[in-house]
Scaffold this active site. Structure first.
Site, PDB file in Angstrom:
ATOM      1  N   LYS A  89     -25.696 -33.177 -18.320  1.00 29.63           N
ATOM      2  CA  LYS A  89     -26.838 -33.446 -17.287  1.00 29.63           C
ATOM      3  C   LYS A  89     -27.947 -34.164 -18.166  1.00 29.63           C
ATOM      4  O   LYS A  89     -28.077 -33.917 -19.319  1.00 29.63           O
ATOM      5  CB  LYS A  89     -27.463 -32.054 -16.760  1.00 29.63           C
ATOM      6  CG  LYS A  89     -28.481 -32.415 -15.503  1.00 29.63           C
ATOM      7  CD  LYS A  89     -28.869 -31.065 -14.903  1.00 29.63           C
ATOM      8  CE  LYS A  89     -29.737 -31.399 -13.743  1.00 29.63           C
ATOM      9  NZ  LYS A  89     -30.251 -30.272 -13.113  1.00 29.63           N
TER      10      LYS A  89
ATOM     11  N   SER B 205     -29.454 -29.982  -8.086  1.00 32.93           N
ATOM     12  CA  SER B 205     -29.918 -31.127  -8.781  1.00 32.93           C
ATOM     13  C   SER B 205     -28.550 -31.903  -9.641  1.00 32.93           C
ATOM     14  O   SER B 205     -28.826 -32.881 -10.118  1.00 32.93           O
ATOM     15  CB  SER B 205     -31.188 -31.176  -9.415  1.00 32.93           C
ATOM     16  OG  SER B 205     -31.202 -30.318 -10.384  1.00 32.93           O
TER      17      SER B 205
ATOM     18  N   SER C  91     -29.492 -25.201  -8.911  1.00 31.95           N
ATOM     19  CA  SER C  91     -29.035 -26.498  -9.172  1.00 31.95           C
ATOM     20  C   SER C  91     -27.700 -26.641  -9.979  1.00 31.95           C
ATOM     21  O   SER C  91     -26.930 -27.666  -9.946  1.00 31.95           O
ATOM     22  CB  SER C  91     -29.894 -27.261 -10.121  1.00 31.95           C
ATOM     23  OG  SER C  91     -31.027 -27.864  -9.375  1.00 31.95           O
TER      24      SER C  91
END
Ligand code: GLN
Length: 439
Positions: free
Chosen positions: A58, A133, A157
């Site tokens: 990420k 997210s 997330s």
């Protein structure tokens, strides 16, 4: 379905092929923000648990000498001068970092639509959101680019996008994995998480990256002694807080939970449990998280970090303003301190429940993935998507989202364990998944 054992890279050519495949196919999903083609070479001498396993990261996690954007224009060309501890550990174990994945700006959101670089689309149906997210990492695994990917989970997330994209997402106990080198969102809630297609793969990566780190004091929490269960049943017991999951579930999710409970009953003891304060979780999360966000975002003032703070997105600005207001003199007692007190009660409720049950089960998300754009102007309904994931972060518990059959109607089922029971949770999840996959 890509898994670690079959995904190892064996030559320069194979690595190049993988980059080419991602470049070509990812144009339809936008799971990657950058590929580390020029920083990554094949090396047959790599040894270790993850030797030559391709992994996606990420883009709020720092990899030395490469850009880390956090999904924001503010950090568009910021180059990290150092590695996050987990990157050091992954590289030492031989993993190949193939690139950085898309996310909601500074990890704030539940759909990856808040990324300054455009949304990530769901491989199960490209008109749908990928969840957030860490949507990019979930999609990189769901689209079979990589067998495992790393995300972060402050209020869901990792588990939420895993649930939307039909993959597995695991968030360990708070403090199990070092957060050094990870762009902070809500520091008392943030934890690194792992995506995969197999529980065993997640376990392998977890064992590589976990452990205390002198650079992150929150990773050095003393392990709490496990209290003996008062329930002496031989069978694994699973608690379901029916009172909490009645409201707001879509028909599809409700139906699958019903079917699943029937099947689980054949093997496990299913117990209806009450968590008296869990209904306050969303309110408590959105107070504590906002205050911590406002404090963490102060460094992007254009002096220390960030080239132009005026290019922050609306959701981030909204949270900075709200967080500053809530924590300002005169309001802190009314909101922040009260939320902290209720957070304690939520944790106590969980602790009491684990005297009776081994795990707590609930859906990961109340609904199936929605259409891109559908909720983007409705913050409140977007925040409601976190209802089942945020209690876990407030209590610092480990949890995993396991997918039912992989199709656009796939539902994520969340299993939550007591603090520091990560190993048992992963172990038992292998069996849970076998049952869930038949639904
Ligand atoms: N969706 C939640 C939020 O927007 C959680 C985000 C996260 O876990 N990073 O706050």
């Amino acid at each position: 379905m890509k898994i670690i054992e079959n995904s190892k890279i064996n030559s320069d050519r194979e690595l190049n092929d993988l980059f080419q495949l991602i470049e070509k196919e990812d144009s339809q999903y936008h799971s990657f923000l950058s590929l580390h083609k020029n920083y990554t070479k094949f090396d047959e001498n790599r040894r270790g648990e993850l030797a030559n396993v391709p992994i996606a990261i990420k883009d709020n996690i720092c990899v030395k000498n490469t850009i880390v954007t956090a999904g924001s224009k503010v950090l568009e060309d910021y180059i990290s001068p150092y590695n996050a501890t987990i990157i050091e550990k992954l590289q030492k174990a031989g993993a190949i970092i193939v690139g950085k994945t898309n996310l909601d700006e500074f990890a704030m959101g539940s759909s990856t639509e808040n990324s300054a670089f455009g949304p990530t689309k769901n491989p199960l149906d490209r008109s749908l959101i990928s969840g957030g997210s860490s949507g990019g990492s979930a999609v990189a695994v769901s689209a079979n680019f990589v067998p495992v990917a790393i995300g972060t989970d402050t209020g869901g997330s990792v588990r939420h996008p895993a649930s939307m994209c039909g993959v597995i997402g695991f968030k360990p106990t708070y403090g199990e994995i070092s957060r050094y080198g990870i762009i902070a969102m809500g520091s008392s809630l943030d934890q690194v998480g792992i995506f995969g297609n197999e529980v065993g793969d997640i376990e392998r990566v977890f064992n590589v990256v976990r452990g205390s780190d002198s650079k992150d004091s929150t990773s050095q929490i003393k392990k709490i002694k496990k209290l003996a269960k008062t329930n002496s049943s031989e069978k694994i017991s699973i608690g379901i807080p029916y009172h909490f999951i009645q409201k707001g579930l879509s028909i599809e999710v409700k139906e699958k939970i019903g079917l699943l409970v029937q099947k689980l009953k054949e093997k496990y003891e299913i117990i209806d449990i009450t968590l008296p304060h869990i209904n306050y979780s969303l309110a408590v999360y959105y107070i504590i998280m906002l205050v911590e966000v406002a404090s963490n975002m102060a460094r992007y003032d254009g002096v220390r970090y960030g080239k132009n703070k005026n290019s922050l997105g609306d959701e981030v600005k909204r949270r900075i303003i709200l967080g500053t207001y809530i924590s300002s003199a005169g309001y802190a007692d009314k909101y922040y301190h009260r939320a902290q007190a209720v957070r304690k009660l939520i944790l106590e409720d969980f602790k009491k429940a684990y005297l009776r049950v081994d795990y707590i089960m609930m859906p990961t998300s109340p609904v199936l993935p929605w259409k891109i754009g559908e909720k983007i102007n409705d913050s409140m309904s977007m925040y409601l998507m976190d209802i089942f994931t945020v209690p876990v972060n407030l209590a610092g518990l480990p949890a995993i989202s396991l997918p039912t059959k992989r199709d656009p109607l796939s539902v994520g089922i969340q299993f939550i364990a007591n603090q520091f029971n990560d190993d048992n949770l992963l172990n038992d999840s292998k069996e849970f998944l076998e049952i869930i996959e038949t639904i």
